[in-house]
Design a protein around this motif. Sequence first.
Motif, PDB file in Angstrom:
ATOM      1  N   ILE A   1       0.856  -1.185   0.000  1.00  0.00           N
ATOM      2  CA  ILE A   1       0.000   0.000   0.000  1.00  0.00           C
ATOM      3  C   ILE A   1       0.897   1.242   0.000  1.00  0.00           C
ATOM      4  O   ILE A   1       1.701   1.438   0.908  1.00  0.00           O
ATOM      5  CB  ILE A   1      -0.934   0.020   1.216  1.00  0.00           C
ATOM      6  N   LEU A   2       0.736   2.081  -1.032  1.00  0.00           N
ATOM      7  CA  LEU A   2       1.574   3.262  -1.201  1.00  0.00           C
ATOM      8  C   LEU A   2       0.914   4.536  -0.702  1.00  0.00           C
ATOM      9  O   LEU A   2       1.551   5.365  -0.065  1.00  0.00           O
ATOM     10  CB  LEU A   2       1.935   3.441  -2.681  1.00  0.00           C
ATOM     11  N   LEU A   3      -0.363   4.707  -1.024  1.00  0.00           N
ATOM     12  CA  LEU A   3      -1.118   5.902  -0.641  1.00  0.00           C
ATOM     13  C   LEU A   3      -2.434   5.487  -0.016  1.00  0.00           C
ATOM     14  O   LEU A   3      -3.054   4.506  -0.447  1.00  0.00           O
ATOM     15  CB  LEU A   3      -1.398   6.784  -1.862  1.00  0.00           C
ATOM     16  N   THR A   4      -2.882   6.248   0.952  1.00  0.00           N
ATOM     17  CA  THR A   4      -4.161   5.990   1.617  1.00  0.00           C
ATOM     18  C   THR A   4      -4.991   7.264   1.641  1.00  0.00           C
ATOM     19  O   THR A   4      -4.580   8.311   1.165  1.00  0.00           O
ATOM     20  CB  THR A   4      -3.932   5.496   3.063  1.00  0.00           C
ATOM     21  N   HIS A   5      -6.196   7.149   2.198  1.00  0.00           N
ATOM     22  CA  HIS A   5      -7.091   8.285   2.393  1.00  0.00           C
ATOM     23  C   HIS A   5      -7.515   8.953   1.078  1.00  0.00           C
ATOM     24  O   HIS A   5      -7.698  10.173   1.026  1.00  0.00           O
ATOM     25  CB  HIS A   5      -6.473   9.329   3.335  1.00  0.00           C
ATOM     26  N   LEU A   6      -7.671   8.170   0.027  1.00  0.00           N
ATOM     27  CA  LEU A   6      -8.287   8.704  -1.175  1.00  0.00           C
ATOM     28  C   LEU A   6      -9.800   8.717  -0.980  1.00  0.00           C
ATOM     29  O   LEU A   6     -10.333   8.045  -0.098  1.00  0.00           O
ATOM     30  CB  LEU A   6      -7.936   7.848  -2.401  1.00  0.00           C
ATOM     31  N   MET A   7     -10.488   9.476  -1.823  1.00  0.00           N
ATOM     32  CA  MET A   7     -11.955   9.511  -1.789  1.00  0.00           C
ATOM     33  C   MET A   7     -12.479   8.729  -2.988  1.00  0.00           C
ATOM     34  O   MET A   7     -12.924   9.281  -3.965  1.00  0.00           O
ATOM     35  CB  MET A   7     -12.442  10.956  -1.821  1.00  0.00           C
ATOM     36  N   GLU A   8     -12.363   7.402  -2.893  1.00  0.00           N
ATOM     37  CA  GLU A   8     -12.716   6.476  -3.968  1.00  0.00           C
ATOM     38  C   GLU A   8     -11.783   6.669  -5.163  1.00  0.00           C
ATOM     39  O   GLU A   8     -12.140   7.245  -6.187  1.00  0.00           O
ATOM     40  CB  GLU A   8     -14.188   6.616  -4.374  1.00  0.00           C
ATOM     41  N   GLY A   9     -10.570   6.164  -5.007  1.00  0.00           N
ATOM     42  CA  GLY A   9      -9.543   6.287  -6.046  1.00  0.00           C
ATOM     43  C   GLY A   9      -9.933   5.571  -7.330  1.00  0.00           C
ATOM     44  O   GLY A   9     -10.445   4.455  -7.310  1.00  0.00           O
ATOM     45  N   ILE A  10      -9.661   6.217  -8.457  1.00  0.00           N
ATOM     46  CA  ILE A  10     -10.011   5.660  -9.762  1.00  0.00           C
ATOM     47  C   ILE A  10      -8.809   5.640 -10.707  1.00  0.00           C
ATOM     48  O   ILE A  10      -8.211   4.614 -10.961  1.00  0.00           O
ATOM     49  CB  ILE A  10     -11.166   6.455 -10.433  1.00  0.00           C
ATOM     50  N   GLY A  11      -8.441   6.808 -11.244  1.00  0.00           N
ATOM     51  CA  GLY A  11      -7.435   6.871 -12.297  1.00  0.00           C
ATOM     52  C   GLY A  11      -6.013   6.886 -11.767  1.00  0.00           C
ATOM     53  O   GLY A  11      -5.740   7.367 -10.672  1.00  0.00           O
ATOM     54  N   ILE A  12      -5.090   6.367 -12.592  1.00  0.00           N
ATOM     55  CA  ILE A  12      -3.680   6.380 -12.244  1.00  0.00           C
ATOM     56  C   ILE A  12      -2.858   6.489 -13.523  1.00  0.00           C
ATOM     57  O   ILE A  12      -3.189   5.882 -14.548  1.00  0.00           O
ATOM     58  CB  ILE A  12      -3.283   5.122 -11.434  1.00  0.00           C
ATOM     59  N   ALA A  13      -1.795   7.287 -13.471  1.00  0.00           N
ATOM     60  CA  ALA A  13      -0.876   7.451 -14.591  1.00  0.00           C
ATOM     61  C   ALA A  13       0.534   7.530 -14.039  1.00  0.00           C
ATOM     62  O   ALA A  13       0.778   8.201 -13.033  1.00  0.00           O
ATOM     63  CB  ALA A  13      -1.212   8.711 -15.391  1.00  0.00           C
ATOM     64  N   LEU A  14       1.478   6.850 -14.687  1.00  0.00           N
ATOM     65  CA  LEU A  14       2.859   6.804 -14.231  1.00  0.00           C
ATOM     66  C   LEU A  14       3.767   7.689 -15.085  1.00  0.00           C
ATOM     67  O   LEU A  14       3.545   7.842 -16.287  1.00  0.00           O
ATOM     68  CB  LEU A  14       3.395   5.367 -14.290  1.00  0.00           C
ATOM     69  N   ASP A  15       4.785   8.233 -14.446  1.00  0.00           N
ATOM     70  CA  ASP A  15       5.883   8.929 -15.117  1.00  0.00           C
ATOM     71  C   ASP A  15       7.174   8.362 -14.534  1.00  0.00           C
ATOM     72  O   ASP A  15       7.840   9.013 -13.719  1.00  0.00           O
ATOM     73  CB  ASP A  15       5.786  10.443 -14.893  1.00  0.00           C
ATOM     74  N   PRO A  16       7.556   7.135 -14.919  1.00  0.00           N
ATOM     75  CA  PRO A  16       8.732   6.484 -14.326  1.00  0.00           C
ATOM     76  C   PRO A  16      10.016   7.283 -14.524  1.00  0.00           C
ATOM     77  O   PRO A  16      10.908   7.245 -13.658  1.00  0.00           O
ATOM     78  CB  PRO A  16       8.794   5.138 -15.067  1.00  0.00           C
ATOM     79  N   LYS A  17      10.109   7.988 -15.628  1.00  0.00           N
ATOM     80  CA  LYS A  17      11.311   8.767 -15.925  1.00  0.00           C
ATOM     81  C   LYS A  17      11.613   9.765 -14.809  1.00  0.00           C
ATOM     82  O   LYS A  17      12.778  10.027 -14.488  1.00  0.00           O
ATOM     83  CB  LYS A  17      11.127   9.490 -17.260  1.00  0.00           C
TER      84      LYS A  17
END
Length: 331
Positions: free
Chosen positions: A269-285
């Motif tokens: 678990i990386l992040l908590t306390h979202l308000m119904e998390g939906i979208g995610i996008a990565l920028d690994p660079k």
Amino acid sequence: MQDSRYVQRSNLDQLETESEVSEPKHVTSGNKSTIRRLFVLELSSGQIFSLNADGSDRKVIVSGCRHPDGIVVDVESGHIYWTNMGDPNLNDGSIERADLNGLNRKVIVPEGGTFTPKQIHLDKKNGKLYWCDREGMRVMRSNLDGSKIETLIENGKGDADRRDIMKWCVGITVDAERGQIYWTQKGPENAQKGRIFRAGIEIPKGQSAAKRTDIELLFDGLPEPIDLEFDVKSRMLYWTDRGDPPRGNTVNRARIEEGEQKKFLVPEILLTHLMEGIGIALDPKRDRMFITDLGGSIYSSKLDGSDKKILLAAQGNLSGIAYSEVSSKYV
């Protein structure tokens, strides 16, 4: 008691608000100027808006979408693609395309070409779009122009099967290098029955979308997993979960191992306390990710969940998000 299947990071719940520009807006390479942009879907108004990766310069680029849910960016062609869920009780989902500034909008998968399309993934190398069809109980794909629509996974057909929420497919990501698709089946609301699966991009010879022997169950007993992203280089799978705390309303990840090691995959678990998390996008660079929730917030953090910030709040009911470096001519 904390679930032993999870590793939870500590001290990640402090929120900071991005109040000043922390990165250059323009990146110049040769004669080309690019800008780091986010593209976000808002369900209640049916709009798509874009903004800088630091939360500034928000502007609506598309209006009148029918419950948009998933979005991807094709930088080379200068396009965004997004899914419209339509009415979940009707077979009227669609997929559209537009320029990065919202112009030249075009329907590429017409209403009824897919039932309730959710997250969408671009496989640019092979010229394919992949998406999950929730009430359609399918994983699907097409060419970039919407032609040659195929069903790769089919969990059921008809209204009787559709009433079984365990069959619904929601989030998707693709490992084109290894020829694999990953998808979520969230299960009933807060039922702790969410799952993440993997299968080959191609249906095995002599088999069908409804009967495949190569489907692997990677994770079971999750609160309500939604959208997925895969970092090919690190072999890390990331996902949002909109279920109840402590394991829900979170962002999670797990390193994808092969062979016998696959039995010991442990979500972190990386992040908590979202308000119904939906979208995610990565920028690994740049070692960061962006997240949206139905509560209307856009967050950023490092890939390990540290340095969590709210970029924008009270933006409506947010669903999908995409990140890319785009030509300044589109902004």
